[in-house]
Design a protein around this motif. Structure first.
Motif, PDB file in Angstrom:
ATOM      1  N   LEU A  50       0.823  -1.219   0.000  1.00  0.00           N
ATOM      2  CA  LEU A  50       0.000   0.000   0.000  1.00  0.00           C
ATOM      3  C   LEU A  50       0.856   1.268   0.000  1.00  0.00           C
ATOM      4  CD1 LEU A  50      -2.949   1.125   0.365  1.00  0.00           C
ATOM      5  CD2 LEU A  50      -2.487   1.154   2.801  1.00  0.00           C
ATOM      6  N   ILE A  72       2.133   7.083  -1.298  1.00  0.00           N
ATOM      7  CA  ILE A  72       0.897   6.300  -1.111  1.00  0.00           C
ATOM      8  C   ILE A  72      -0.279   6.906  -1.897  1.00  0.00           C
ATOM      9  CG2 ILE A  72       0.572   7.491   1.122  1.00  0.00           C
ATOM     10  CD1 ILE A  72      -0.903   5.058   2.128  1.00  0.00           C
ATOM     11  N   SER A  73      -0.307   8.246  -1.969  1.00  0.00           N
ATOM     12  CA  SER A  73      -1.446   8.899  -2.627  1.00  0.00           C
ATOM     13  C   SER A  73      -1.415   8.728  -4.145  1.00  0.00           C
ATOM     14  CB  SER A  73      -1.461  10.384  -2.277  1.00  0.00           C
ATOM     15  OG  SER A  73      -0.233  10.965  -2.622  1.00  0.00           O
ATOM     16  N   ILE A  77      -4.145   2.307  -5.077  1.00  0.00           N
ATOM     17  CA  ILE A  77      -4.452   0.984  -4.547  1.00  0.00           C
ATOM     18  C   ILE A  77      -5.618   1.130  -3.568  1.00  0.00           C
ATOM     19  CG2 ILE A  77      -3.586  -0.901  -3.084  1.00  0.00           C
ATOM     20  CD1 ILE A  77      -0.775  -0.275  -4.155  1.00  0.00           C
ATOM     21  N   PHE A  87     -14.592   7.288   7.523  1.00  0.00           N
ATOM     22  CA  PHE A  87     -14.394   8.599   8.138  1.00  0.00           C
ATOM     23  C   PHE A  87     -15.654   8.947   8.942  1.00  0.00           C
ATOM     24  CE2 PHE A  87     -11.992   8.984   3.968  1.00  0.00           C
ATOM     25  CZ  PHE A  87     -10.806   8.555   4.534  1.00  0.00           C
ATOM     26  N   TYR A  98     -15.082  10.290  -1.434  1.00  0.00           N
ATOM     27  CA  TYR A  98     -13.922  11.015  -0.906  1.00  0.00           C
ATOM     28  C   TYR A  98     -12.734  11.008  -1.888  1.00  0.00           C
ATOM     29  CZ  TYR A  98     -10.141  12.527   2.131  1.00  0.00           C
ATOM     30  OH  TYR A  98      -9.074  13.210   2.663  1.00  0.00           O
ATOM     31  N   GLY A  99     -12.365   9.800  -2.328  1.00  0.00           N
ATOM     32  CA  GLY A  99     -11.192   9.663  -3.196  1.00  0.00           C
ATOM     33  C   GLY A  99     -11.339  10.450  -4.491  1.00  0.00           C
ATOM     34  N   VAL A 102     -11.062  14.390  -3.703  1.00  0.00           N
ATOM     35  CA  VAL A 102      -9.698  14.896  -3.494  1.00  0.00           C
ATOM     36  C   VAL A 102      -8.888  14.854  -4.800  1.00  0.00           C
ATOM     37  CG1 VAL A 102      -9.546  14.459  -1.019  1.00  0.00           C
ATOM     38  CG2 VAL A 102      -8.822  12.676  -2.607  1.00  0.00           C
ATOM     39  N   GLN A 103      -9.317  13.988  -5.720  1.00  0.00           N
ATOM     40  CA  GLN A 103      -8.638  13.958  -7.018  1.00  0.00           C
ATOM     41  C   GLN A 103      -9.245  14.968  -7.984  1.00  0.00           C
ATOM     42  OE1 GLN A 103      -8.091   9.905  -8.558  1.00  0.00           O
ATOM     43  NE2 GLN A 103      -7.974   9.185  -6.458  1.00  0.00           N
ATOM     44  N   ILE A 150     -12.333   4.626  -6.658  1.00  0.00           N
ATOM     45  CA  ILE A 150     -11.174   5.278  -7.297  1.00  0.00           C
ATOM     46  C   ILE A 150     -10.637   4.459  -8.479  1.00  0.00           C
ATOM     47  CG2 ILE A 150     -10.471   6.569  -5.232  1.00  0.00           C
ATOM     48  CD1 ILE A 150      -8.239   4.405  -4.838  1.00  0.00           C
TER      49      ILE A 150
ATOM     50  N   VAL B 163      -3.941   7.560   6.726  1.00  0.00           N
ATOM     51  CA  VAL B 163      -3.299   6.670   5.752  1.00  0.00           C
ATOM     52  C   VAL B 163      -4.333   6.280   4.696  1.00  0.00           C
ATOM     53  CG1 VAL B 163      -2.279   4.380   5.458  1.00  0.00           C
ATOM     54  CG2 VAL B 163      -1.604   5.787   7.395  1.00  0.00           C
ATOM     55  N   LEU B 164      -5.552   5.988   5.163  1.00  0.00           N
ATOM     56  CA  LEU B 164      -6.625   5.621   4.234  1.00  0.00           C
ATOM     57  C   LEU B 164      -6.944   6.763   3.276  1.00  0.00           C
ATOM     58  CD1 LEU B 164      -8.845   3.495   6.459  1.00  0.00           C
ATOM     59  CD2 LEU B 164      -8.587   3.134   4.020  1.00  0.00           C
ATOM     60  N   ALA B 165      -7.018   7.974   3.830  1.00  0.00           N
ATOM     61  CA  ALA B 165      -7.323   9.137   2.983  1.00  0.00           C
ATOM     62  C   ALA B 165      -6.255   9.274   1.908  1.00  0.00           C
ATOM     63  CB  ALA B 165      -7.389  10.394   3.842  1.00  0.00           C
ATOM     64  N   GLN B 166      -4.997   9.077   2.298  1.00  0.00           N
ATOM     65  CA  GLN B 166      -3.910   9.204   1.318  1.00  0.00           C
ATOM     66  C   GLN B 166      -3.959   8.081   0.295  1.00  0.00           C
ATOM     67  OE1 GLN B 166      -0.335   9.745   3.604  1.00  0.00           O
ATOM     68  NE2 GLN B 166      -0.825  11.878   4.002  1.00  0.00           N
ATOM     69  N   SER B 167      -4.361   6.877   0.745  1.00  0.00           N
ATOM     70  CA  SER B 167      -4.445   5.771  -0.215  1.00  0.00           C
ATOM     71  C   SER B 167      -5.551   6.044  -1.250  1.00  0.00           C
ATOM     72  CB  SER B 167      -4.711   4.453   0.502  1.00  0.00           C
ATOM     73  OG  SER B 167      -6.070   4.346   0.863  1.00  0.00           O
ATOM     74  N   LEU B 168      -6.497   6.924  -0.887  1.00  0.00           N
ATOM     75  CA  LEU B 168      -7.562   7.274  -1.835  1.00  0.00           C
ATOM     76  C   LEU B 168      -7.158   8.442  -2.735  1.00  0.00           C
ATOM     77  CD1 LEU B 168     -10.482   6.927   0.698  1.00  0.00           C
ATOM     78  CD2 LEU B 168     -10.168   5.496  -1.312  1.00  0.00           C
ATOM     79  N   GLY B 169      -5.932   8.922  -2.528  1.00  0.00           N
ATOM     80  CA  GLY B 169      -5.404   9.963  -3.425  1.00  0.00           C
ATOM     81  C   GLY B 169      -5.220  11.325  -2.789  1.00  0.00           C
ATOM     82  N   ALA B 170      -5.531  11.456  -1.494  1.00  0.00           N
ATOM     83  CA  ALA B 170      -5.416  12.781  -0.867  1.00  0.00           C
ATOM     84  C   ALA B 170      -3.952  13.123  -0.595  1.00  0.00           C
ATOM     85  CB  ALA B 170      -6.204  12.799   0.438  1.00  0.00           C
ATOM     86  N   SER B 171      -3.597  14.375  -0.845  1.00  0.00           N
ATOM     87  CA  SER B 171      -2.244  14.828  -0.513  1.00  0.00           C
ATOM     88  C   SER B 171      -2.169  15.033   0.996  1.00  0.00           C
ATOM     89  CB  SER B 171      -1.964  16.153  -1.224  1.00  0.00           C
ATOM     90  OG  SER B 171      -2.836  17.139  -0.692  1.00  0.00           O
TER      91      SER B 171
END
Lengths: 253, 262
Positions: A50, A72-73, A77, A87, A98-99, A102-103, A150, B163-171
Motif C-alpha cells: 500500500l 501512497i497517494s 491501490i 471517516f 472522498y477519493g 480529493v482527485q 477510485i 493513511v486511508l485518505a492518502q491511499s484514496l489519493g489525498a495529498s
C-alpha cells in the motif's frame, strides 16, 4: 501476467524481524489470499504494498513499475482495513466519493461513478447517514465501495470478515468474489482463516513468522504441502470435504 | 458496583463543593454589584478590559498559528529525543512560575544582553510594551493548547484514517484539511479556550516584564486588580467580578461553538 511482484523484502522493527526476504508474485486479475496465524506479518506486507510502510530492503513492483518511491497517494491501490476505517465525520455518500473529490474529479463524473457502486453494494437510501448509524455489514460494504470508487489497480483487503458472524461470512465473501469478477481487479485478501482462504482464493499464500511458506493453488496446498507448517496449517480446515480429502491423501501415503 | 459508584461520588462531591464554593464566594460579594455599573463607565476599566481581551486573543491566535504545526510534528513525526523536546516546550512551561518567566525575559531583553543589544541597535524596545506582554503570555499559555492537541493528534494517528485518505489519493495537505482538522476541531476550540483563559488571568509575568502600569498599552485587568487590592479591596473585588463576567461570557461562547459543531 505478473501484476504485483515483491523482491527480497525485509523489515525489522526494533529488534523484531517482521519480514524476512520476501519474494512474492501475484498475477493480473487474480484473487490471491494471504493466510497465516496472527502476527505472522501479513498485514505488514499489505502495508508495504500500500505504501504505508517502507521496507528496509527490497523492491515492490506493480505492473512492472518499481513503486518503492511512489507516495501512497499516487499508488491508486484500494484498501479496506480490518475495522473498515470509515471517516466518522462524513456521510456515507461523502465517504464513498472522498477519493474522487480529493482527485478533483467533476461532480457529475463522481455521481456517474458512485451511483452503480451504491446500487451493486446495496447502499441505496443510506447515503446521507453517518457510519455509526450503519450495521457492521453495511459499513463493510461502504468501505468496499469507497475503495472501488477510485478504480484501483489493486484491492487490498485486510481480514474484512474477521468480525462478521459465520452465517453472513459466506454471503459477503461471495459478494466480494462477484465484485472482483465484475470489476476485473486484482485482489489480495488477508485472513488467518484457512477455510476462508480455500473458499475465496484462486491461489493461496501461506505465511508464517515473516516468511512465505508456500504460494499455490488450493488443491496443491492440500496435495503437495512444501513443509510441515503448511501441511498442519491446511489441516485446520473445518470443512468436512477438505478434511476427507486430506485424510485420503494421508492414507494413500 | 454500587460501592464503587458511591466512592467516586463522595470524592467528586468534595472537589465540586470546593470549586463551587470558591466561585460562589466571589459572586456573593453582592455588595460590590452596585459599583459594577459605576466602574463599567470608567475609561480606565474600559482600557484594561480591552488590553486584557485583545492581548489574550492575540496570544490565542499566535498559539493556534504556531501551536497546531508544533502539535502535528510532535504527534506525527518520530525522531530522536522527541520526548525530551516535548517535556521542554510543553510540560516545563506549565510548571514554571510566571514571575520567573517575566524575569527571564527581562534579563533576555535588557540592553546589555546579547538579544537586547540587537533590538536596541535596531531601535526597538521590547521591555514595558504591549508586545512584551504578548511574549510572556504566549510562553505561559500556548502549552495549554499544544498539549491537548498533541494528545488528540496522536489518537487520530492511531486510527490510520489519514493513511486511508492518502491511499484514496489525498495529498498531505488535503488529508490534514479534510480528516485531521475536522476530527480535532472540538479539541482545537477547547484548547484555544484554555489558552485564552490562561492568558487572560496571567499577571505576575506581565507585571515583571511589561510593567503593566500604562493604561491602554500594558495595563491589564488582572494587573489592575492586583494594584487596586493594595489600596481598596472593594474596588479590587468589583474589578474581579467584571473580569469574571467577561471571561464566563467568552468561555461560554467557545462551548457553544463546540456544541454547534455536534
Amino acid at each position: 501476467m505478473t501484476f504485483v511482484q515483491l523482491e527480497n523484502i525485509t523489515l525489522t522493527i526494533g529488534k523484531n524481524e517482521i519480514l524476512k526476504n520476501i519474494d512474492w508474485v501475484v498475477e493480473d486479475g487474480e484473487f490471491m489470499v494471504l493466510v497465516g496465524p496472527s502476527g505472522c506479518g501479513k498485514t505488514t506486507l499489505l502495508k508495504i504494498i500500500l505504501g504505508a510502510l517502507h521496507p528496509d530492503t527490497g523492491s515492490v513492483y506493480i505492473d512492472h513499475q518499481k513503486i518503492n518511491d511512489t507516495p501512497i497517494s499516487e499508488r491508486n491501490i484500494g484498501f479496506v482495513p480490518q475495522n473498515f476505517g470509515l471517516f466518522p465525520h462524513l456521510t456515507i455518500d461523502e465517504n464513498i466519493s472522498y477519493g474522487l473529490k480529493v482527485q478533483k474529479i467533476p461532480k457529475h463524473e463522481i455521481k456517474k461513478r458512485i451511483t452503480p457502486l451504491i446500487k451493486t453494494l446495496k447502499l441505496k437510501n443510506l447515503e446521507q447517514r453517518k457510519p455509526n448509524q450503519l450495521s457492521w455489514g453495511q459499513q463493510q460494504r461502504v468501505a468496499l465501495a469507497r475503495a472501488l470508487a477510485i478504480h484501483p489497480y489493486l484491492l487490498l483487503l485486510d481480514e474484512p470478515l474477521s468480525s462478521v458472524d459465520w452465517n453472513s461470512r459466506r454471503t459477503i465473501a461471495k459478494e466480494i468474489q462477484n465484485l472482483q469478477e465484475e470489476f476485473k481487479i486484482t485482489v489480495i485478501y488477508v485472513t488467518h482463516d484457512i477455510d476462508e482462504a480455500f473458499d475465496l482464493g484462486h491461489r493461496i499464500t501461506v505465511m508464517n513468522e515473516g516468511i512465505i511458506q508456500q504460494s499455490d493453488s488450493p488443491l496443491n496446498l492440500i496435495q503437495n504441502p512444501t513443509n510441515t507448517f503448511v501441511s498442519s496449517f491446511v489441516r485446520q480446515t473445518k470443512s468436512l470435504k477438505r478434511t476427507r480429502m486430506i485424510m485420503d491423501l494421508t492414507s494413500e501415503e | 458496583m454500587k460501592k464503587f459508584n458511591l466512592f467516586m461520588l463522595i470524592y467528586a462531591s468534595f472537589f465540586i463543593a470546593y470549586m463551587l464554593f470558591s466561585i460562589i464566594y466571589l459572586f456573593s460579594s453582592i455588595q460590590y454589584f452596585s459599583q459594577i455599573i459605576e466602574y463599567l463607565g470608567s475609561s480606565e476599566i474600559h482600557l484594561a478590559l480591552w488590553i486584557s481581551i485583545s492581548s489574550s486573543t492575540i496570544v490565542m491566535i499566535i498559539s493556534l498559528l504556531f501551536g497546531v504545526p508544533t502539535a502535528w510534528i510532535l504527534a506525527y513525526k518520530d525522531f530522536r529525543y522527541k520526548s525530551i523536546l516535548e517535556t521542554l516546550i510543553v510540560d516545563i512551561p506549565h510548571s514554571f512560575p510566571p514571575g520567573v518567566v517575566g524575569t527571564t525575559y527581562l534579563l533576555m531583553f535588557q540592553p546589555t544582553s546579547f538579544i537586547g543589544s540587537i533590538f536596541t541597535n535596531l531601535g526597538i524596545n521590547v521591555i514595558n510594551t504591549f508586545w512584551a506582554m504578548i511574549l510572556v503570555k504566549t510562553f505561559i499559555s500556548s502549552p495549554f493548547l499544544v498539549s491537548v492537541l498533541t494528545m488528540k493528534f496522536r489518537d487520530i494517528r492511531k486510527t490510520n484514517l489519514e493513511v486511508l485518505a492518502q491511499s484514496l489519493g489525498a495529498s498531505s495537505f488535503q488529508t490534514f484539511k479534510t480528516i485531521t482538522i475536522p476530527l480535532s476541531f472540538k479539541t482545537m476550540v477547547a484548547g484555544s479556550a484554555r489558552c485564552w483563559a490562561r492568558a487572560l488571568g496571567e499577571v505576575a509575568g506581565t507585571i515583571v516584564f511589561a510593567g503593566a502600569t500604562i493604561p491602554g498599552l500594558t495595563q491589564t485587568m488582572p494587573a489592575l486588580i492586583v494594584f487596586e487590592a493594595q489600596e481598596s479591596i472593594e474596588k479590587a473585588m468589583t474589578l474581579a467580578l467584571i473580569l469574571a463576567f467577561f471571561s464566563i461570557f467568552i468561555l461560554l461562547t467557545f462551548k457553544l461553538l463546540m456544541e454547534r459543531r455536534d
